[in-house]
Design an enzyme around this catalytic site. Structure first.
Site, PDB file in Angstrom:
ATOM      1  N   SER A   1     -13.744  68.443  33.047  1.00 48.81           N
ATOM      2  CA  SER A   1     -13.515  69.949  33.066  1.00 48.81           C
ATOM      3  C   SER A   1     -14.672  70.612  33.695  1.00 48.81           C
ATOM      4  CB  SER A   1     -13.457  70.448  31.556  1.00 48.81           C
ATOM      5  OG  SER A   1     -13.675  71.795  31.293  1.00 48.81           O
TER       6      SER A   1
ATOM      7  N   TYR B   1     -16.848  70.319  22.930  1.00 44.11           N
ATOM      8  CA  TYR B   1     -16.305  70.168  24.070  1.00 44.11           C
ATOM      9  C   TYR B   1     -16.862  70.207  25.392  1.00 44.11           C
ATOM     10  CZ  TYR B   1     -12.294  71.097  27.400  1.00 44.11           C
ATOM     11  OH  TYR B   1     -11.476  70.611  28.597  1.00 44.11           O
TER      12      TYR B   1
END
Length: 203
Positions: free
Chosen positions: A144, A157
């Site tokens: 990501s 995350y």
């Protein structure tokens, strides 16, 4: 298929929705791929498998939790039995649980790291030895843009994706001389069930 390039054998985690489901259909339509679809939700996997077949590929559904190393290894073995050696392994399974520092919860950190990082390494452990011996294959980790810098309310995350990207970079250094490619993918915000719950603006 008019393309002379052989259809690849693929194992794809997080295949029941979002990026994984869309990617499976693209691989089927563009490459005629034979895909082992791995995720926890069996019913959703069957729907994706139908889309893969309609797009010109082949699919086998393999319900499994990526945090269970034995289950992931068994899923990979099933793909090899059905279609032959793995050409492309895509670690796509992931979760994102918002966590404010005002409500710090170590359990969220552990769960996120287990799925996003350990889940990926469970797949790598199941495919790397054979690719190393064959001197061929391609490993992909869906990380990501959050790996570049920690985002507010997304500490677990961001950290899990940073760990995944760094691990992939290390893998690449050792696997490239063996003829095995390693790719880290860093998507931005994509409309999926994972991001649908976000309450902030997503560029």
């Amino acid at each position: 298929m008019t393309n002379s390039i052989p259809a690849p054998t693929v194992v794809l985690t997080g295949a029941s929705s979002g990026i994984g489901a869309a990617l499976a259909v693209v691989l089927a339509s563009e490459r005629g791929a034979r895909i082992g679809l791995v995720a926890r939700r069996a019913q959703e996997l069957e729907s994706v498998a139908a889309d893969v077949r309609a797009a010109g590929g082949e699919a086998v559904t393999l319900p499994a939790d990526v945090t269970d190393a034995d289950a992931v290894a068994a899923a990979v073995a099933a793909v090899v039995q059905a279609y032959g050696p793995i050409d492309l392994a895509i670690a796509n399974a992931g979760i994102g649980i918002p966590m404010s520092m005002a409500r710090f919860d170590a359990a969220v950190c552990r769960k996120t790291m287990r799925v996003n990082f350990e889940g990926a390494t469970n797949l790598f452990a199941a495919v790397v030895p054979a690719m190393w011996e064959r001197r061929s294959g391609h490993i992909v980790g869906v990380s990501s843009i959050a790996h570049f810098r920690g985002l507010p309310a997304a500490g677990p995350y961001s950290a899990s994706k940073a760990a995944l990207t760094t691990f992939l970079e290390s893998m690449r250094l050792e696997l490239k001389p063996r003829g095995v490619a390693v790719t880290a993918v860093h998507p931005g915000f994509v409309r999926t069930p994972l991001t649908d719950k976000n309450k902030f603006e997503m560029p």
